[in-house]
Motif scaffolding. Sequence first.
Motif, short mmCIF file in Angstrom:
data_model
loop_
_atom_site.label_atom_id
_atom_site.label_comp_id
_atom_site.label_asym_id
_atom_site.label_seq_id
_atom_site.Cartn_x
_atom_site.Cartn_y
_atom_site.Cartn_z
N VAL A 25 0.84 -1.20 0.00
CA VAL A 25 0.00 0.00 0.00
C VAL A 25 0.88 1.25 0.00
N LEU A 26 1.93 1.25 0.81
CA LEU A 26 2.83 2.40 0.85
C LEU A 26 3.53 2.61 -0.49
N VAL A 27 3.89 1.53 -1.16
CA VAL A 27 4.53 1.65 -2.48
C VAL A 27 3.55 2.28 -3.46
N PHE A 28 2.30 1.83 -3.48
CA PHE A 28 1.30 2.40 -4.40
C PHE A 28 1.03 3.88 -4.09
N ALA A 32 1.92 7.08 -6.44
CA ALA A 32 0.88 8.05 -6.83
C ALA A 32 1.41 9.48 -6.70
N PHE A 33 2.30 9.72 -5.76
CA PHE A 33 2.90 11.05 -5.61
C PHE A 33 4.18 11.19 -6.45
N TRP A 37 5.39 13.88 -9.95
CA TRP A 37 6.57 14.70 -9.65
C TRP A 37 7.70 14.39 -10.64
N TYR A 38 7.88 13.11 -10.97
CA TYR A 38 8.91 12.72 -11.93
C TYR A 38 8.62 13.32 -13.30
#
Length: 147
Positions: A25-28, A32-33, A37-38
């Motif tokens: 979940v943290l990876v997804f 998403a952020f 930004w990239y």
Amino acid sequence: MYSNSNVDLPKSLLKKIAVGLVAVVLVFVGMAFAIPWYHVWSQEMEGKAEFAKAEQNRKIKIEEAKANLEAEKLNAQAEIERAKGAAEAIRIENGSITPTYIQYLWVRQQSDLSDKTVIYVPTETNLPILESTRMLNQQLEAPLSGK
């Protein structure tokens, strides 16, 4: 029949599964952020690269223009020196340029040409004879055509 059997999983395995789910979940959420930004960062870098290329092209054009200007200045200086030389030659001749001297200059100019197959025959009007063989060719063609 359906039997409801409780499977007891060890607590350490449940903990690992929970940590794994939280990590996924943290990876997804991080992606998403990070992805937008990239993209912004990537476009900024592309813009900087295009700007640097345009700046380099501008500098190249400026240097080419400077080189052309320098070449034109040198060509003008060479033309001035040539004119000075011609003026000096006329002064030495006391301004008396004869038709014979003009013919000499004309013949000398013809020697500078790269096409050495042209032969100039001087005439009264100083015009080259361009069609000297036309009558001969017509006389040779007349018997062939039956006229």
